[in-house]
Design a protein around this motif. Structure first.
Motif, PDB file in Angstrom:
ATOM      1  N   PHE A 279       0.819  -1.213   0.000  1.00 35.82           N
ATOM      2  CA  PHE A 279       0.000   0.000   0.000  1.00 35.82           C
ATOM      3  C   PHE A 279       0.855   1.266   0.000  1.00 35.82           C
ATOM      4  O   PHE A 279       0.616   2.187  -0.768  1.00 35.82           O
ATOM      5  CB  PHE A 279      -0.928  -0.002   1.223  1.00 35.82           C
ATOM      6  CG  PHE A 279      -1.764   1.236   1.359  1.00 35.82           C
ATOM      7  CD1 PHE A 279      -2.904   1.414   0.589  1.00 35.82           C
ATOM      8  CD2 PHE A 279      -1.407   2.240   2.258  1.00 35.82           C
ATOM      9  CE1 PHE A 279      -3.673   2.566   0.697  1.00 35.82           C
ATOM     10  CE2 PHE A 279      -2.171   3.397   2.378  1.00 35.82           C
ATOM     11  CZ  PHE A 279      -3.308   3.554   1.591  1.00 35.82           C
ATOM     12  N   VAL A 280       1.855   1.309   0.882  1.00 36.71           N
ATOM     13  CA  VAL A 280       2.634   2.538   1.076  1.00 36.71           C
ATOM     14  C   VAL A 280       3.733   2.704   0.040  1.00 36.71           C
ATOM     15  O   VAL A 280       3.967   3.803  -0.461  1.00 36.71           O
ATOM     16  CB  VAL A 280       3.231   2.577   2.503  1.00 36.71           C
ATOM     17  CG1 VAL A 280       4.143   3.788   2.676  1.00 36.71           C
ATOM     18  CG2 VAL A 280       2.124   2.596   3.549  1.00 36.71           C
ATOM     19  N   PHE A 281       4.421   1.617  -0.300  1.00 38.74           N
ATOM     20  CA  PHE A 281       5.638   1.719  -1.115  1.00 38.74           C
ATOM     21  C   PHE A 281       5.482   1.102  -2.496  1.00 38.74           C
ATOM     22  O   PHE A 281       6.475   0.717  -3.133  1.00 38.74           O
ATOM     23  CB  PHE A 281       6.807   1.045  -0.388  1.00 38.74           C
ATOM     24  CG  PHE A 281       7.121   1.659   0.949  1.00 38.74           C
ATOM     25  CD1 PHE A 281       7.610   2.950   1.050  1.00 38.74           C
ATOM     26  CD2 PHE A 281       6.908   0.944   2.123  1.00 38.74           C
ATOM     27  CE1 PHE A 281       7.894   3.519   2.280  1.00 38.74           C
ATOM     28  CE2 PHE A 281       7.196   1.493   3.361  1.00 38.74           C
ATOM     29  CZ  PHE A 281       7.685   2.792   3.438  1.00 38.74           C
ATOM     30  N   ASN A 282       4.282   1.047  -2.995  1.00 40.36           N
ATOM     31  CA  ASN A 282       4.012   0.389  -4.271  1.00 40.36           C
ATOM     32  C   ASN A 282       4.815   0.977  -5.420  1.00 40.36           C
ATOM     33  O   ASN A 282       5.223   0.261  -6.339  1.00 40.36           O
ATOM     34  CB  ASN A 282       2.512   0.471  -4.582  1.00 40.36           C
ATOM     35  CG  ASN A 282       2.140  -0.248  -5.863  1.00 40.36           C
ATOM     36  OD1 ASN A 282       2.558  -1.366  -6.098  1.00 40.36           O
ATOM     37  ND2 ASN A 282       1.351   0.408  -6.698  1.00 40.36           N
ATOM     38  N   SER A 283       5.055   2.283  -5.369  1.00 35.46           N
ATOM     39  CA  SER A 283       5.718   2.945  -6.500  1.00 35.46           C
ATOM     40  C   SER A 283       7.208   3.177  -6.269  1.00 35.46           C
ATOM     41  O   SER A 283       7.866   3.849  -7.073  1.00 35.46           O
ATOM     42  CB  SER A 283       5.043   4.296  -6.774  1.00 35.46           C
ATOM     43  OG  SER A 283       5.135   5.132  -5.638  1.00 35.46           O
ATOM     44  N   VAL A 284       7.769   2.625  -5.183  1.00 38.00           N
ATOM     45  CA  VAL A 284       9.172   2.887  -4.850  1.00 38.00           C
ATOM     46  C   VAL A 284      10.097   1.910  -5.576  1.00 38.00           C
ATOM     47  O   VAL A 284       9.877   0.692  -5.558  1.00 38.00           O
ATOM     48  CB  VAL A 284       9.396   2.774  -3.324  1.00 38.00           C
ATOM     49  CG1 VAL A 284      10.881   2.906  -2.985  1.00 38.00           C
ATOM     50  CG2 VAL A 284       8.604   3.855  -2.596  1.00 38.00           C
ATOM     51  N   ASP A 285      11.119   2.456  -6.185  1.00 40.97           N
ATOM     52  CA  ASP A 285      12.147   1.648  -6.852  1.00 40.97           C
ATOM     53  C   ASP A 285      13.244   1.333  -5.836  1.00 40.97           C
ATOM     54  O   ASP A 285      13.899   2.240  -5.323  1.00 40.97           O
ATOM     55  CB  ASP A 285      12.721   2.438  -8.029  1.00 40.97           C
ATOM     56  CG  ASP A 285      13.825   1.692  -8.767  1.00 40.97           C
ATOM     57  OD1 ASP A 285      14.142   0.545  -8.379  1.00 40.97           O
ATOM     58  OD2 ASP A 285      14.372   2.275  -9.725  1.00 40.97           O
ATOM     59  N   HIS A 286      13.458   0.050  -5.547  1.00 41.53           N
ATOM     60  CA  HIS A 286      14.442  -0.306  -4.521  1.00 41.53           C
ATOM     61  C   HIS A 286      15.868   0.051  -4.926  1.00 41.53           C
ATOM     62  O   HIS A 286      16.783   0.051  -4.100  1.00 41.53           O
ATOM     63  CB  HIS A 286      14.347  -1.800  -4.159  1.00 41.53           C
ATOM     64  CG  HIS A 286      14.912  -2.719  -5.204  1.00 41.53           C
ATOM     65  ND1 HIS A 286      14.136  -3.262  -6.209  1.00 41.53           N
ATOM     66  CD2 HIS A 286      16.170  -3.195  -5.394  1.00 41.53           C
ATOM     67  CE1 HIS A 286      14.903  -4.035  -6.978  1.00 41.53           C
ATOM     68  NE2 HIS A 286      16.128  -4.011  -6.505  1.00 41.53           N
ATOM     69  N   ASN A 287      16.071   0.376  -6.205  1.00 38.34           N
ATOM     70  CA  ASN A 287      17.406   0.792  -6.654  1.00 38.34           C
ATOM     71  C   ASN A 287      17.636   2.299  -6.459  1.00 38.34           C
ATOM     72  O   ASN A 287      18.709   2.803  -6.757  1.00 38.34           O
ATOM     73  CB  ASN A 287      17.580   0.458  -8.144  1.00 38.34           C
ATOM     74  CG  ASN A 287      17.634  -1.042  -8.385  1.00 38.34           C
ATOM     75  OD1 ASN A 287      18.372  -1.752  -7.712  1.00 38.34           O
ATOM     76  ND2 ASN A 287      16.838  -1.513  -9.344  1.00 38.34           N
TER      77      ASN A 287
END
Length: 438
Positions: A279-287
């Motif tokens: 929900f919170v980090f759906n759009s976050v790129d781990h790179n």
């Protein structure tokens, strides 16, 4: 002569309340060429005059003297006292003047203005979304045009240009919802962290298991909060109704996650946290995370050589994201109004949830290892206690809990803030880089 020069020659700016933020405003406006007058508590008049004798702004005896000569009056006082102080000095407001405030919660501030100011007075409030020790350049500055003409708003825009801040226009209700969304839960987390360390009688920088990149960030944030004045956080938490629900949810999330940990219910814990992550980090790129161990390793208060990143349940951070999920908050939606500390809060939680395998490691460690079990218990108790204090609206209890913990950490404030300032600068530079490439 330019419009700005004309305004500076004809308009007087008044600041009622010369605490840290009041002084910041009085100093910056007077240095930019504005005629500024200010006051603090009347019984401290002579002391205040001596204290600011070398400044460009003038000191008046009390808010009556400031109000009757000022074209724009800023009340820079504690949120719990705003109604009392406006009721005292509001009737002396100069005819046709503009009045605003600098409190962290705008609903009671606006209510006080509407109740106690003359009807001819205009209302435009401000809120610099940062502490007094932070460089104002590029930081969010909220302007609330509550009861004022567009010409008066243009005057305020001229006034605040010297701060070089990023101006955001909101209503009072929008401001209070956003500040609650971005600050209530994260403040509760690090306030509770400090109390837990104090109650355990351990300085985290002296304990090997609290040493490492992520632990450095948690320690630096907690020390930075406790080095400030208690009323800054109390005002936001107690006077903002939206913050009550959020702090209550944080205590609930902490308690429920801790129960799952000690009951060994790994699958249930994992399912709950991964739903929150999605929900919170759906759009976050781990790179492209804000933080990493290499960066944070530099900002340690410890003299003990680090042994690399230490496993930890990270209950305090897991509960932040679980709270956001249960409250339906996407923190990135409010990044334009975020404080420097909030961006670091967000970076820390982002790091735990989005670094490959780190969330799984934290879950496994929380369930299988008891090394942090007593610390997590102390933390859970602290979070529930803060929730009770805020729910009952007790400023005195809030002050007592904060000040006792503040005294515990006080020996590290000088070095802690120096390290913390460097950490904040480095991370904010990363934020700018990331936004530039977005």
């Amino acid at each position: 002569m330019s419009d700005l020069e004309t305004l500076q020659k004809t308009m007087t700016i008044g600041v009622i309340g010369l605490g840290d933020m009041g002084v910041l405003y009085a100093r910056r406006f007077s240095e930019a060429g504005w005629n500024v007058v200010g006051c603090d508590r009347e019984e401290l008049y002579e002391e205040t005059k001596k204290k600011f004798s070398s400044e460009l702004f003038k000191i008046e005896k009390n808010g009556h003297y400031v109000s009757r000569i000022s074209d724009y009056i800023i009340y820079s006082v504690e949120a719990e006292n705003i109604n009392k102080i406006v009721s005292l000095y509001g009737p002396s407001t100069k005819f046709g003047a503009i009045v605003g405030g600098q409190t962290s919660c705008k609903t009671p501030e606006i209510q006080a203005f509407e109740k106690h100011l003359p009807s001819d007075t205009e209302i435009i409030s401000l809120h610099s979304m940062h502490g007094p020790k932070v460089n104002t350049t590029g930081q969010p500055l909220v302007i609330i045009q509550h009861r004022a003409s567009d010409a008066s708003l243009e005057f305020i825009n001229h006034l605040v240009k010297c701060l070089n801040s990023k101006v955001v226009y909101l209503t009072a209700a929008q401001h209070d919802r956003i500040t609650a969304d971005t600050q209530a839960v994260t403040h509760a987390a690090f306030l509770s962290m400090g109390v837990a360390w104090k109650n355990s009688n351990q300085y985290p920088w002296e304990t090997p298991r609290w040493i490492g990149g992520l632990e450095n960030a948690k320690t630096n944030i907690a020390i930075r909060i406790y080095s400030n004045k208690w009323h800054v956080y109390a005002g936001l938490a107690i006077t903002n109704p939206a913050a009550h629900d959020q702090v209550l949810q944080y205590a609930k999330s902490t308690t429920e996650l801790f129960k799952l940990m000690i009951a060994g219910k790994r699958d249930e814990l994992r399912d709950r946290l991964f739903k929150a992550k999605e929900f919170v980090f759906n759009s976050v790129d781990h790179n492209n995370l804000l933080l990493d161990d290499d960066l944070l390793q530099k900002f340690s208060l410890s003299k003990v050589p680090p042994e690399g990143r230490q496993p930890n349940s990270h209950l305090s951070l897991l509960a932040i994201v679980d709270s956001w999920f249960n409250l339906g908050i996407i923190p990135y939606d409010h990044i334009i109004c975020s404080t420097p500390l909030f961006r670091i809060f967000l970076g820390v939680t982002e790091y735990v949830f989005c670094t490959p395998n780190l969330l799984e490691e934290s879950i496994d460690y929380a369930v299988q290892d008891t090394s942090f079990r007593t610390d997590d218990l102390e933390f859970t108790i602290a979070a529930r206690n803060w929730s009770s204090i805020i729910r009952f609206g007790n400023f005195e209890l809030y002050k007592n809990e904060f000040v006792q913990t503040q005294k515990f950490f006080e020996p590290m404030f000088a070095s802690g803030n120096a390290v913390g300032n460097e950490m904040i600068k480095t991370i904010l530079d990363r934020v700018k880089e990331r936004e530039a490439h977005a």
